[in-house]
Motif scaffolding. Structure first.
Motif, short mmCIF file in Angstrom:
data_model
loop_
_atom_site.label_atom_id
_atom_site.label_comp_id
_atom_site.label_asym_id
_atom_site.label_seq_id
_atom_site.Cartn_x
_atom_site.Cartn_y
_atom_site.Cartn_z
N ASN A 88 1.01 -1.31 0.54
CA ASN A 88 0.70 -0.05 -0.05
C ASN A 88 0.88 1.33 -0.03
O ASN A 88 1.83 1.60 0.71
N TYR A 135 0.74 5.44 0.10
CA TYR A 135 0.15 6.76 0.65
C TYR A 135 1.18 7.94 0.37
O TYR A 135 1.74 8.34 0.69
N LYS A 149 -7.15 7.19 4.68
CA LYS A 149 -5.81 6.15 5.01
C LYS A 149 -6.12 5.05 3.34
O LYS A 149 -5.53 4.71 2.38
N LYS A 150 -7.89 4.77 3.57
CA LYS A 150 -8.00 3.58 2.81
C LYS A 150 -8.18 4.10 0.97
O LYS A 150 -7.58 2.85 0.17
#
Length: 452
Positions: A52, A54, A408-409
């Motif tokens: 992931n 960000y 954040k998702k």
């Protein structure tokens, strides 16, 4: 970035295991946290071991002004490490002297000396020490809505609840209310009235605390963690006048907002005021190696020409940190960082946040400057009741936690404090990234609207 990342769950588990077994984290109940294992970063983005990525909309702790792994800063540290990794502060060093000169060059006239520290807290500690030695007085005034660090005097100066568990601390500190036009403690109905009443309150505090006992007033030029509170017109010049009237040293805490955060070298330069001492850290070298300091006005520096300053640090002006600081100046000047921060703030962030506020009933106020903004969340726009209570924890903090989780998702990592979400990306963020991050926050705020 997400599409190019590969998960490494074995590494994730190993990092997580070592952290949970052996690392004691700040401001935390150790068994109640689950820190994110970070694998790397580049520019305005960082990523974990699970694949992931960000957008770093908090610049870590509002310090990563030039972003992750900036090649110029990395190269400067590598080059310095190969030449001279460290030297004690009582000796002269080329990069230490050059960085001090460059800081002096962008400070107002009459600021020729810089005292280097390891970070912001000890910068504030030493600025207060200088003020006390210079004036022969002990007491210091600071705002309730403030954060100045975690060392003894710095945490006593701090107004937010992190101070409470550390009391008693430095007993020679008193607090006052600063201006906050959205939630005026003075029941003002205009910025001008807020300035006048806030200054009247400060003067009353000075008189009642005993002007002859007060060494300094310390103020975050733009209050950071506790609200992104931009001072209303005339307030800081008014503080300057009060300090001059009563012989008090004015300390500008620029730890968070110095070095470009609002589009100025030092934030006070946007508000027609000159303090006596200026503290800095964070953005001076984006935290690549710990560094902070105090820029000292000549009249205070001259006091110590024949009087010993009673303070020092083993790593004051560490060459690796200063090399990254010199590189920071070179990048700022070459790439027009201050100009792009002002442009992006005015042209992209401000209109986008006002449009977000129009669409979301949970948004009570947006405010800021440059690449430093706050979205204040409320349950009711008319009453301005905060979405979560002051110093909320656990279930009481759930509404803002839901916003953060949604952001954040969506691949954006913002900064939050109480009932606010802050927008503070690296100053090198690409415009497309900035727009994309604001769009994600726009979507995440639906989670706050659901609590109304």
């Amino acid at each position: 970035m997400t599409g190019t990342l590969t998960a490494d769950l074995t590494a994730d588990a190993a990092v997580r295991a070592d952290d949970r077994a052996h690392v004691f984290h700040s401001w935390s109940a150790q068994a109640l946290i689950d820190p994110l294992p970070v694998a790397g970063g580049q520019g305005s983005t960082f990523w974990d071991y699970a694949g992931n990525s960000y957008l770093d909309f908090s610049s870590q702790l509002v310090n990563l002004n030039l972003g992750h792994q900036h090649p110029d800063l990395v190269q400067a540290i590598q080059k310095q490490a190969g030449r001279l990794a460290t030297i004690q502060p009582s000796m002269a060093n080329d990069v230490r002297g050059e960085l001090a000169r460059r800081i002096s060059d962008v400070a107002p006239d009459g600021f020729e000396k810089v005292f280097f520290t390891n970070g912001g807290a000890d910068a504030n500690e030493n600025a207060v020490r200088m003020a006390r030695q210079f004036t022969g007085r002990r007491k210091v005034l600071s705002m309730y809505r403030s954060y100045h660090g975690n060392t003894t005097t710095a945490i006593s100066l701090t107004g937010d609840p992190r101070r409470w568990a550390n009391e008693p601390g430095d007993g020679s500190v008193a607090h006052f209310f600063g201006p906050y036009t959205y939630r005026s403690p003075f029941h003002s109905d205009s910025p001008e009235q807020e300035t006048a009443r806030a200054l009247e309150h400060l003067e009353q505090t000075i008189v009642l605390e005993g002007a002859q006992t007060i060494a300094a007033v310390i103020i975050e030029t733009v209050v950071g963690t506790n609200g992104v509170l931009v001072p209303p017109p005339g307030y800081l010049p008014g503080v300057r006048e009060l300090c001059d009237k009563y012989g008090i040293v004015y300390i500008a805490d620029e730890v968070m907002v110095g070095f470009g955060r609002i589009g100025e070298w030092f934030a006070f330069q946007a508000f027609d005021v000159v303090p006596d001492l200026v503290t800095f850290a964070k953005g001076v070298n984006s935290g690549y190696v710990p560094l902070g300091g105090v820029v000292i006005s000549d009249r205070i520096a001259e006091h110590f020409d024949t009087v010993t300053f009673p303070g020092g640090l083993t790593y004051s002006g560490h060459p690796l940190a200063c090399a990254a600081g010199v590189a920071t100046f070179e990048v700022f000047e070459r790439d027009g960082i201050l100009e792009r921060v002002r442009d992006l703030g005015q042209r992209v962030v401000e209109p986008a946040l006002h449009e977000i506020a129009r669409r979301h009933p949970s948004v009570g106020d947006v405010r800021g400057r440059g690449l430093f903004w706050a979205i204040e969340l409320v349950r009711d726009r008319e009453s301005r009741e905060p979405l979560v209570p002051f110093n909320a924890t656990g279930v009481d903090a759930a509404p803002v936690a839901a916003v953060m989780a949604a952001a954040k998702k969506g691949g954006v990592w913002p900064f939050s404090h109480f009932n606010r979400v802050h927008v503070a990306p690296p100053l090198v963020i690409e415009e497309e990234e900035l727009v994309r991050g604001l769009d994600v926050i726009d979507g995440a705020l639906h989670a706050a609207d659901e609590y109304l």
